[in-house]
Write an enzyme that holds these catalytic residues in place. Sequence first.
Site, PDB file in Angstrom:
ATOM      1  CG  MET A   1      -2.766   3.764  -5.037  1.00 52.23           C
ATOM      2  SD  MET A   1      -3.899   2.845  -4.005  1.00 52.23           S
ATOM      3  CE  MET A   1      -4.882   2.051  -5.276  1.00 52.23           C
ATOM      4  CB  CYS A   2      -1.081   9.070  -1.874  1.00 52.46           C
ATOM      5  SG  CYS A   2      -1.845   9.820  -3.325  1.00 52.46           S
ATOM      6  CD  GLU A   3       4.604   5.321   1.077  1.00 56.98           C
ATOM      7  OE1 GLU A   3       4.897   5.460   2.289  1.00 56.98           O
ATOM      8  OE2 GLU A   3       5.306   4.680   0.279  1.00 56.98           O
TER       9      GLU A   3
END
Length: 265
Positions: free
Chosen positions: A1-3
């Site tokens: 996933m993203c940050e």
Amino acid sequence: MCELLAMSANTPTDLCFSFTGLTRRGGETGPHKDGWGVAFYEGKGVRAFHEPEASANSRIAEVVQTHPIKSEVAICHIRQANVGAVCLANTHPFMRELWGRYWVFAHNGQLQGFRAAPGFYEAVGDTDSEALFCDLLNHLRRDGNRDAPVAEVVDLLVRLSAGYASQGVFNLLLSNGDWLFTYCTTKMASITRRAPFGPARLKDADVTVDFEAETTPNDIVSVIVTEPLTADERWDIYQPGEWRLWRKGEVVMQGLAPPAAGESL
């Protein structure tokens, strides 16, 4: 996933230190190599940078790291693609105008198969995140009021966030330049720095800063992230379903709104 990374401050402040740590995770110390973006509010205007490439190797990101753009609210995102192609149109944060202000949105998570209801705002790219943003703004435009007290707008944002979270992972940063709304379903942490200031060292880069030398005794600067950026400071970890409204570096409203099972938006 993203940050995710966001800042709320009571005085225009640069994001160079935190942004440097985040960008290392974009293809060097982390897998988030599918694009990056950052938006800085300057009054009612927004200065934004986006690139569909790894931030760790980006010359543009290097400029942002070393050029002290000062802002009271900033939102950043590094992407690990799961829905949508790797391209500029799919790079967060996304921005739209509502009620005479620019609204900036970044999302970490995935809502498999999410489809936004038809409305005034439409996605340009093909991510679930941008579809969520457009859906959220369409609800605000339909059910909200530009002259309503902030508490009423926040109540609607909390209800919408709990509904989205019932369909998947929904970690949110959203701002209209005056305040910053955050919602967590899985991972989010924050730190508020105020006098007496001390030094801090990044986890992901050999960089240390002495905040006492960079600030005044009246400064209040809060940073909100997916994962803590420093190891020598105490970060406050969000609970699942926790939301907070930040203004001028302080939490002015907060609560718990777990995912709403079966919520219909």
